[in-house]
Enzyme design. Structure first.
Site, PDB file in Angstrom:
ATOM      1  N   LYS A   1       1.174  -1.188  -0.153  1.00  0.00           N
ATOM      2  CA  LYS A   1      -0.171   0.302  -0.221  1.00  0.00           C
ATOM      3  C   LYS A   1       0.502   1.595   0.103  1.00  0.00           C
ATOM      4  CE  LYS A   1      -1.872  -1.154   3.936  1.00  0.00           C
ATOM      5  NZ  LYS A   1      -1.335  -1.981   4.527  1.00  0.00           N
TER       6      LYS A   1
ATOM      7  N   ARG B   1      -9.250   1.170   8.778  1.00  0.00           N
ATOM      8  CA  ARG B   1      -8.887   0.015   9.074  1.00  0.00           C
ATOM      9  C   ARG B   1     -10.116  -0.893   9.769  1.00  0.00           C
ATOM     10  NH1 ARG B   1      -3.038   0.356   8.817  1.00  0.00           N
ATOM     11  NH2 ARG B   1      -2.518  -1.280   9.245  1.00  0.00           N
TER      12      ARG B   1
ATOM     13  N   ARG C   1      11.758  -5.845   4.585  1.00  0.00           N
ATOM     14  CA  ARG C   1      11.432  -4.375   4.525  1.00  0.00           C
ATOM     15  C   ARG C   1      12.517  -3.317   5.212  1.00  0.00           C
ATOM     16  NH1 ARG C   1       5.535  -1.107   5.289  1.00  0.00           N
ATOM     17  NH2 ARG C   1       5.948  -3.442   7.400  1.00  0.00           N
TER      18      ARG C   1
ATOM     19  N   ARG D   1      11.490  -1.455  10.875  1.00  0.00           N
ATOM     20  CA  ARG D   1      10.707  -1.406  11.626  1.00  0.00           C
ATOM     21  C   ARG D   1      10.437  -2.365  12.586  1.00  0.00           C
ATOM     22  NH1 ARG D   1       5.219   0.752   8.336  1.00  0.00           N
ATOM     23  NH2 ARG D   1       4.349  -0.996   9.963  1.00  0.00           N
TER      24      ARG D   1
ATOM     25  N   ARG E   1      -0.091  -8.788  13.777  1.00  0.00           N
ATOM     26  CA  ARG E   1      -1.277  -7.978  12.787  1.00  0.00           C
ATOM     27  C   ARG E   1      -2.276  -8.604  11.428  1.00  0.00           C
ATOM     28  NH1 ARG E   1       3.865  -5.231  10.443  1.00  0.00           N
ATOM     29  NH2 ARG E   1       3.414  -4.098   9.594  1.00  0.00           N
TER      30      ARG E   1
HETATM   31  P1  AP5 Z   1       4.687  -1.485   1.412  1.00  0.00           P
HETATM   32  O1  AP5 Z   1       4.400  -0.715   0.656  1.00  0.00           O
HETATM   33  O2  AP5 Z   1       5.710  -0.824   2.644  1.00  0.00           O
HETATM   34  O3  AP5 Z   1       3.632  -2.169   2.166  1.00  0.00           O
HETATM   35  P2  AP5 Z   1       2.468  -1.774   3.383  1.00  0.00           P
HETATM   36  O4  AP5 Z   1       1.222  -2.394   2.783  1.00  0.00           O
HETATM   37  O5  AP5 Z   1       2.155  -0.683   3.259  1.00  0.00           O
HETATM   38  O6  AP5 Z   1       2.895  -2.866   4.938  1.00  0.00           O
HETATM   39  P3  AP5 Z   1       2.927  -1.626   6.314  1.00  0.00           P
HETATM   40  O7  AP5 Z   1       3.513  -2.777   6.827  1.00  0.00           O
HETATM   41  O8  AP5 Z   1       3.511  -0.775   6.443  1.00  0.00           O
HETATM   42  O9  AP5 Z   1       0.905  -1.770   5.871  1.00  0.00           O
HETATM   43  P4  AP5 Z   1       0.290  -1.764   8.012  1.00  0.00           P
HETATM   44  O10 AP5 Z   1      -1.080  -1.486   7.102  1.00  0.00           O
HETATM   45  O11 AP5 Z   1       0.760  -2.890   8.521  1.00  0.00           O
HETATM   46  O12 AP5 Z   1       1.052  -1.103   8.326  1.00  0.00           O
HETATM   47  P5  AP5 Z   1       1.153   0.684   8.501  1.00  0.00           P
HETATM   48  O13 AP5 Z   1       1.728   1.899   8.802  1.00  0.00           O
HETATM   49  O14 AP5 Z   1      -0.509   0.932   7.791  1.00  0.00           O
HETATM   50  O15 AP5 Z   1       5.852  -2.951   1.713  1.00  0.00           O
HETATM   51  C1  AP5 Z   1       6.043  -4.319   2.178  1.00  0.00           C
HETATM   52  C2  AP5 Z   1       7.376  -4.507   1.325  1.00  0.00           C
HETATM   53  O16 AP5 Z   1       7.665  -4.855   0.394  1.00  0.00           O
HETATM   54  C3  AP5 Z   1       8.700  -2.940   1.295  1.00  0.00           C
HETATM   55  O17 AP5 Z   1       9.821  -3.199   1.057  1.00  0.00           O
HETATM   56  C4  AP5 Z   1       8.818  -3.208  -0.195  1.00  0.00           C
HETATM   57  O18 AP5 Z   1       9.731  -2.872  -0.668  1.00  0.00           O
HETATM   58  C5  AP5 Z   1       8.209  -4.127  -1.000  1.00  0.00           C
HETATM   59  N1  AP5 Z   1       7.363  -4.697  -1.495  1.00  0.00           N
HETATM   60  C6  AP5 Z   1       6.287  -2.953  -1.788  1.00  0.00           C
HETATM   61  N2  AP5 Z   1       5.474  -3.828  -3.390  1.00  0.00           N
HETATM   62  C7  AP5 Z   1       6.000  -4.823  -3.769  1.00  0.00           C
HETATM   63  C8  AP5 Z   1       6.052  -5.284  -5.060  1.00  0.00           C
HETATM   64  N3  AP5 Z   1       5.348  -5.189  -6.162  1.00  0.00           N
HETATM   65  N4  AP5 Z   1       6.707  -6.839  -5.719  1.00  0.00           N
HETATM   66  C9  AP5 Z   1       7.870  -7.645  -4.332  1.00  0.00           C
HETATM   67  N5  AP5 Z   1       8.500  -5.855  -3.239  1.00  0.00           N
HETATM   68  C10 AP5 Z   1       7.711  -5.220  -2.238  1.00  0.00           C
HETATM   69  O19 AP5 Z   1       0.984   0.645  10.582  1.00  0.00           O
HETATM   70  C11 AP5 Z   1       1.243   0.487  11.648  1.00  0.00           C
HETATM   71  C12 AP5 Z   1       0.364   0.063  12.649  1.00  0.00           C
HETATM   72  O20 AP5 Z   1      -0.220   1.235  12.531  1.00  0.00           O
HETATM   73  C13 AP5 Z   1      -0.461  -0.667  12.992  1.00  0.00           C
HETATM   74  O21 AP5 Z   1       0.252  -1.941  13.452  1.00  0.00           O
HETATM   75  C14 AP5 Z   1      -1.589  -0.179  14.070  1.00  0.00           C
HETATM   76  O22 AP5 Z   1      -0.858  -0.587  14.900  1.00  0.00           O
HETATM   77  C15 AP5 Z   1      -1.446   1.538  13.575  1.00  0.00           C
HETATM   78  N6  AP5 Z   1      -2.564   1.878  12.703  1.00  0.00           N
HETATM   79  C16 AP5 Z   1      -1.855   2.648  11.218  1.00  0.00           C
HETATM   80  N7  AP5 Z   1      -3.313   3.324  10.522  1.00  0.00           N
HETATM   81  C17 AP5 Z   1      -4.303   2.712  11.409  1.00  0.00           C
HETATM   82  C18 AP5 Z   1      -5.213   2.773  11.964  1.00  0.00           C
HETATM   83  N8  AP5 Z   1      -6.384   3.065  10.655  1.00  0.00           N
HETATM   84  N9  AP5 Z   1      -6.640   2.059  13.167  1.00  0.00           N
HETATM   85  C19 AP5 Z   1      -5.361   1.513  14.471  1.00  0.00           C
HETATM   86  N10 AP5 Z   1      -4.271   2.013  14.171  1.00  0.00           N
HETATM   87  C20 AP5 Z   1      -3.520   1.512  13.100  1.00  0.00           C
END
Ligand code: AP5
Length: 235
Positions: free
Chosen positions: A15, A90, A129, A162, A173
Site C-alpha cells: 500500500k 481499518r 523491508r 521497523r 498484525r
Molecule cells: P509496503 O509498501 O511498505 O507495504 P504496506 O502495505 O504499506 O505495509 P505496512 O506494513 O506499512 O502496512 P500496515 O498496514 O501493516 O502498516 P501501517 O504502517 O499502516 O511494502 C512492504 C515491503 O515490500 C517493502 O519493503 C516494499 O519495498 C516491498 N514491496 C512492495 N510492493 C512490492 C512488490 N510489488 N513486489 C516486491 N516487493 C514489494 O500501520 C502500522 C501500525 O499502526 C498498525 O499495526 C497499527 O498499530 C497502527 N495503525 C495504522 N493505521 C491505523 C488505523 N487506521 N487504525 C488503528 N491503528 C492503525
C-alpha cells in the site's frame, strides 16, 4: 483530476509503496495513518506515547484516536484536490466515520483499491523491508535493494527495520487484519466502490493497474476476497 482513493490490504501488500508512486504521479497528498503514528512515536508526543505499545504488539490504535488525526489532516487545504488514504479506514467504525467526514467536506470516495496476495508472500515482504531513518524511503533486501547495503540511495541515511516487522508481531498484525479490516472488503463492495488488484506482481507491474482504475480504463476485479482465493491466500 480529483483523486480520492482508499488503498486497502494486509500488512506488507504494498500500500505504502504504491501510494507514494500515485501521489507523485497525480500530485495529491499521501495520507498514511501508520506514518503519522510513527512520527508521533519518534517525537514522543502524548499520541505517540499512547500508540507505541499498541503498535509494537501489532494491535490497532483506538478508533477515536485515529479518526481524530485523519479528520484534522483531511481538513487541510492540500486535500481539496484529492488524497490517497493508506492504512485508513481499518475498521467498520473508521469507515463509517470517514463517510460522515466526507459528507461534511462535500465529496466522496472515488475507489477503494483492495490489494490482495497470498500470506507467505506478505511475510517475505515484511521480513525484508528496510526504511531510511532520515528520509523514510522504503527498500527491500531482495525486491528493491539499495545500491549500497544498509545505506539509503536517496539521502545516504541509515536503513533500519521497523519494530513491528518482527516475526511474532507480523503474525499478530495479519490476524488483526483478518478479524478487523477484512470485513471492509464486503463493506465497500456493497457500496459499489471496490476494485481488486493482484498485488503479487512486481512493483512496476502493480502501479499501471492502479492507474488504469483511477483513470477509469479498467474496472479491476469487483468480487470479494472469497471469490479470488488464488490472490488472497484463501484464508
Ligand atoms: P509496503 O509498501 O511498505 O507495504 P504496506 O502495505 O504499506 O505495509 P505496512 O506494513 O506499512 O502496512 P500496515 O498496514 O501493516 O502498516 P501501517 O504502517 O499502516 O511494502 C512492504 C515491503 O515490500 C517493502 O519493503 C516494499 O519495498 C516491498 N514491496 C512492495 N510492493 C512490492 C512488490 N510489488 N513486489 C516486491 N516487493 C514489494 O500501520 C502500522 C501500525 O499502526 C498498525 O499495526 C497499527 O498499530 C497502527 N495503525 C495504522 N493505521 C491505523 C488505523 N487506521 N487504525 C488503528 N491503528 C492503525
Amino acid at each position: 483530476m480529483a483523486i480520492r482513493l482508499i488503498l486497502l490490504g494486509p500488512p506488507g501488500v504494498g500500500k505504502g509503496t504504491q501510494a507514494k508512486k500515485i501521489a507523485e504521479a497525480y500530485g495529491v497528498p499521501h495520507i498514511s495513518t501508520g506514518d503519522m503514528l510513527r512520527e508521533a512515536v519518534r517525537k514522543g508526543t502524548p499520541l505517540g506515547r499512547e500508540a507505541k505499545a499498541i503498535m509494537d504488539r501489532g494491535d490497532l490504535v483506538p478508533d477515536r484516536v485515529v479518526i481524530g488525526i485523519v479528520s484534522d489532516r483531511m481538513a487541510g487545504e492540500d486535500c481539496r484536490r484529492g488524497w490517497i488514504l493508506d492504512g485508513f479506514p481499518r475498521t467498520v467504525e473508521q469507515a463509517d466515520a470517514l463517510g460522515a467526514m466526507l459528507t461534511n467536506l462535500g465529496g466522496g470516495v472515488q475507489y477503494v483499491v483492495s490489494f490482495q496476495m497470498e500470506e507467505a508472500g506478505l511475510v517475505r515482504r515484511l521480513s525484508g523491508r528496510r526504511s531510511c531513518e532520515s528520509c523514510r524511503a522504503a527498500f527491500h533486501l531482495f525486491f528493491n535493494p539499495p545500491k549500497q547495503e544498509g545505506i539509503c540511495d536517496a539521502c545516504g541515511g541509515r536503513l533500519v527495520q521497523r519494530d513491528d516487522d518482527r516475526e511474532e508481531t507480523v503474525r499478530e498484525r495479519l490476524s488483526v487484519y483478518r478479524r478487523k479490516t477484512e470485513p471492509l472488503i464486503a463493506y465497500y463492495q456493497g457500496r459499489g466502490l471496490l476494485r481488486i488488484v493482484d498485488a503479487g506482481a512486481r512493483i512496476e507491474e502493480v502501479f499501471p493497474k492502479v492507474c488504469e482504475i483511477i483513470e477509469g480504463q479498467s474496472p479491476g476485479g469487483v468480487g470479494t476476497a472469497h471469490d479470488h482465493p488464488e490472490i488472497t491466500g484463501g484464508d
